[in-house]
Design a protein around this motif. Structure first.
Motif, PDB file in Angstrom:
ATOM      1  N   SER A  21      58.950  24.849  56.751  1.00  0.00           N
ATOM      2  CA  SER A  21      59.992  25.756  57.211  1.00  0.00           C
ATOM      3  C   SER A  21      59.721  27.183  56.749  1.00  0.00           C
ATOM      4  CB  SER A  21      61.342  25.285  56.689  1.00  0.00           C
ATOM      5  OG  SER A  21      62.337  26.202  57.005  1.00  0.00           O
ATOM      6  N   LEU A  22      59.357  27.340  55.491  1.00  0.00           N
ATOM      7  CA  LEU A  22      59.052  28.670  54.967  1.00  0.00           C
ATOM      8  C   LEU A  22      57.785  29.242  55.602  1.00  0.00           C
ATOM      9  CD1 LEU A  22      59.955  28.147  51.216  1.00  0.00           C
ATOM     10  CD2 LEU A  22      61.288  29.313  52.983  1.00  0.00           C
ATOM     11  N   ALA A  25      58.726  30.561  58.963  1.00  0.00           N
ATOM     12  CA  ALA A  25      59.537  31.781  58.889  1.00  0.00           C
ATOM     13  C   ALA A  25      58.707  32.995  58.497  1.00  0.00           C
ATOM     14  CB  ALA A  25      60.679  31.587  57.894  1.00  0.00           C
ATOM     15  N   PHE A  26      57.804  32.841  57.536  1.00  0.00           N
ATOM     16  CA  PHE A  26      57.082  33.995  57.016  1.00  0.00           C
ATOM     17  C   PHE A  26      55.717  34.208  57.680  1.00  0.00           C
ATOM     18  CE2 PHE A  26      59.921  33.024  53.379  1.00  0.00           C
ATOM     19  CZ  PHE A  26      60.628  34.206  53.398  1.00  0.00           C
ATOM     20  N   ARG A  29      56.228  34.061  61.769  1.00  0.00           N
ATOM     21  CA  ARG A  29      57.266  34.984  62.248  1.00  0.00           C
ATOM     22  C   ARG A  29      58.161  34.339  63.315  1.00  0.00           C
ATOM     23  NH1 ARG A  29      56.630  38.385  58.275  1.00  0.00           N
ATOM     24  NH2 ARG A  29      54.747  39.601  58.295  1.00  0.00           N
ATOM     25  N   GLU A  30      58.576  33.098  63.048  1.00  0.00           N
ATOM     26  CA  GLU A  30      59.468  32.418  63.977  1.00  0.00           C
ATOM     27  C   GLU A  30      60.852  33.074  63.927  1.00  0.00           C
ATOM     28  OE1 GLU A  30      59.393  28.271  63.086  1.00  0.00           O
ATOM     29  OE2 GLU A  30      57.462  27.999  64.046  1.00  0.00           O
ATOM     30  N   ARG A  32      64.920  33.756  63.716  1.00  0.00           N
ATOM     31  CA  ARG A  32      66.006  33.367  62.807  1.00  0.00           C
ATOM     32  C   ARG A  32      65.514  32.899  61.435  1.00  0.00           C
ATOM     33  NH1 ARG A  32      67.624  30.321  67.479  1.00  0.00           N
ATOM     34  NH2 ARG A  32      68.859  31.642  68.807  1.00  0.00           N
ATOM     35  N   PRO A  33      64.782  33.735  60.711  1.00  0.00           N
ATOM     36  CA  PRO A  33      64.292  33.298  59.401  1.00  0.00           C
ATOM     37  C   PRO A  33      65.417  33.044  58.400  1.00  0.00           C
ATOM     38  CG  PRO A  33      63.863  35.628  59.711  1.00  0.00           C
ATOM     39  CD  PRO A  33      64.366  35.094  61.019  1.00  0.00           C
ATOM     40  N   ARG A  36      66.452  29.477  58.634  1.00  0.00           N
ATOM     41  CA  ARG A  36      65.430  28.577  58.088  1.00  0.00           C
ATOM     42  C   ARG A  36      65.438  28.606  56.565  1.00  0.00           C
ATOM     43  NH1 ARG A  36      62.399  26.676  62.171  1.00  0.00           N
ATOM     44  NH2 ARG A  36      62.395  27.900  64.081  1.00  0.00           N
ATOM     45  N   ILE A  37      65.583  29.783  56.005  1.00  0.00           N
ATOM     46  CA  ILE A  37      65.608  29.895  54.551  1.00  0.00           C
ATOM     47  C   ILE A  37      66.870  29.243  53.994  1.00  0.00           C
ATOM     48  CG2 ILE A  37      65.737  31.535  52.634  1.00  0.00           C
ATOM     49  CD1 ILE A  37      63.921  33.363  54.371  1.00  0.00           C
TER      50      ILE A  37
END
Length: 52
Positions: A21-22, A25-26, A29-30, A32-33, A36-37
């Motif tokens: 997941s992280l 996100a990071f 660059r998916e 709605r980070p 996810r966080i």
């Protein structure tokens, strides 16, 4: 294959969910980070509870 108590294996298995997941996100660059966080934080809290 060896057997291990579920209380030890389950938290380790769930860590992969947090890492992916992280990474999404990071690194990827998916969208709605923040969601996810936040979800990863909830999973980590569950891992901590399972490990106790």
């Amino acid at each position: 294959m060896t057997l291990a108590p579920v209380a030890l294996v389950a938290p380790l298995r769930e860590v992969s969910v947090v890492l992916v997941s992280l990474f999404g996100a990071f690194a990827l660059r998916e969208p709605r980070p923040a969601r996810r966080i936040a979800a990863s934080t909830v999973v980590v809290a569950g891992i901590v509870l399972l490990a106790l």
